[in-house]
Write a protein that holds these residues in place. Structure first.
Motif, PDB file in Angstrom:
ATOM      1  N   GLN A   5      73.586  26.789  68.091  1.00 37.50           N
ATOM      2  CA  GLN A   5      74.486  27.577  67.259  1.00 37.50           C
ATOM      3  C   GLN A   5      75.664  26.740  66.771  1.00 37.50           C
ATOM      4  O   GLN A   5      76.039  26.805  65.599  1.00 37.50           O
ATOM      5  CB  GLN A   5      75.005  28.785  68.051  1.00 37.50           C
ATOM      6  N   ARG A   8      74.690  24.257  64.036  1.00 41.50           N
ATOM      7  CA  ARG A   8      74.458  24.944  62.758  1.00 41.50           C
ATOM      8  C   ARG A   8      75.775  25.371  62.110  1.00 41.50           C
ATOM      9  O   ARG A   8      75.968  25.215  60.920  1.00 41.50           O
ATOM     10  CB  ARG A   8      73.588  26.182  62.971  1.00 41.50           C
ATOM     11  N   GLU A   9      76.661  25.956  62.940  1.00 39.26           N
ATOM     12  CA  GLU A   9      77.910  26.500  62.427  1.00 39.26           C
ATOM     13  C   GLU A   9      78.904  25.404  62.025  1.00 39.26           C
ATOM     14  O   GLU A   9      79.676  25.567  61.087  1.00 39.26           O
ATOM     15  CB  GLU A   9      78.547  27.402  63.486  1.00 39.26           C
ATOM     16  N   SER A 180      81.683  30.005  71.902  1.00 43.18           N
ATOM     17  CA  SER A 180      80.223  30.029  71.801  1.00 43.18           C
ATOM     18  C   SER A 180      79.590  30.122  73.197  1.00 43.18           C
ATOM     19  O   SER A 180      78.638  30.885  73.409  1.00 43.18           O
ATOM     20  CB  SER A 180      79.738  28.783  71.072  1.00 43.18           C
TER      21      SER A 180
END
Length: 196
Positions: A5, A8-9, A180
């Motif tokens: 994540q 990607r972010e 996260s």
């Protein structure tokens, strides 16, 4: 999952990962963040509690400890116990009966190992039995690659913390990683079955 994540972010975020079971010196290492499972040592680090992980006593199918039924910790063989150690100390190797509250120690370990992943592998390989973190062995328990010993007795749980150097302001990248991780641990916790 949290790393996927984050990459990607934040496509420009660069990560340098280091794994070990010793308490890190973040300042000397120049690190922004560490995860700590278990008791926290007194330090000047900023700690954020992420989750409490339950440990379960496990053995591989066919291990000698499963040859005869046992109902109490005294029935465990000390010959097969694999203990996770950190800096010459073991975690709290006690089991507590879920109804009576009686607490009893596990036998003295035959094998001590300072890395949890190695402990998990040794137990899965049938070398011995051990207290393992439920989230890390959940699938092995579901699939039957591991068997829970003494299910009426609860093993200790340990807190997972994110540790960062003490600073007036925390970098945005460090806050993003902690957030996260918090979300991932929250998701894992919702999926946790009742232990014991």
């Amino acid at each position: 999952e949290p790393l996927k994540q984050l990459t990607r972010e934040f496509p420009r975020l660069r990560l340098d990962l280091s794994f070990g079971d010793e308490n890190p010196d973040l300042i000397a290492a120049g690190a922004d963040l560490a995860l700590c499972i278990g008791p926290l040592a007194d330090s000047s680090l900023v700690a954020r509690h992420l989750v409490d992980w339950h440990f379960v006593l496990c053995a591989a199918p066919g291990h000698a400890q499963l040859a005869k039924p046992i109902e109490r910790p005294e029935g465990l063989s000390g010959e097969g116990y694999i203990a996770h150690t950190v800096r010459e100390r073991r975690f709290n190797d006690r089991l507590t009966h879920h109804l009576t509250g009686e607490a009893l120690p596990l036998p003295r370990p035959r094998i001590r190992v300072n890395n949890m992943q190695v402990a998990i592998q040794l137990v899965q390989d049938g070398v011995g039995y051990g207290l393992l973190p439920e989230p890390e062995v959940r699938e092995a328990l579901r699939s039957g690659r591991l068997i829970q010993l003494l299910p009426q007795w609860r093993a200790p749980s340990f807190s997972v913390h994110a540790l960062a150097p003490s600073r007036d302001t925390m970098p945005a990248k460090t806050r993003a990683v902690i957030d996260s991780l918090q979300q991932w641990f929250d998701d894992i916790s919702e999926a946790m079955p009742e232990v014991g």
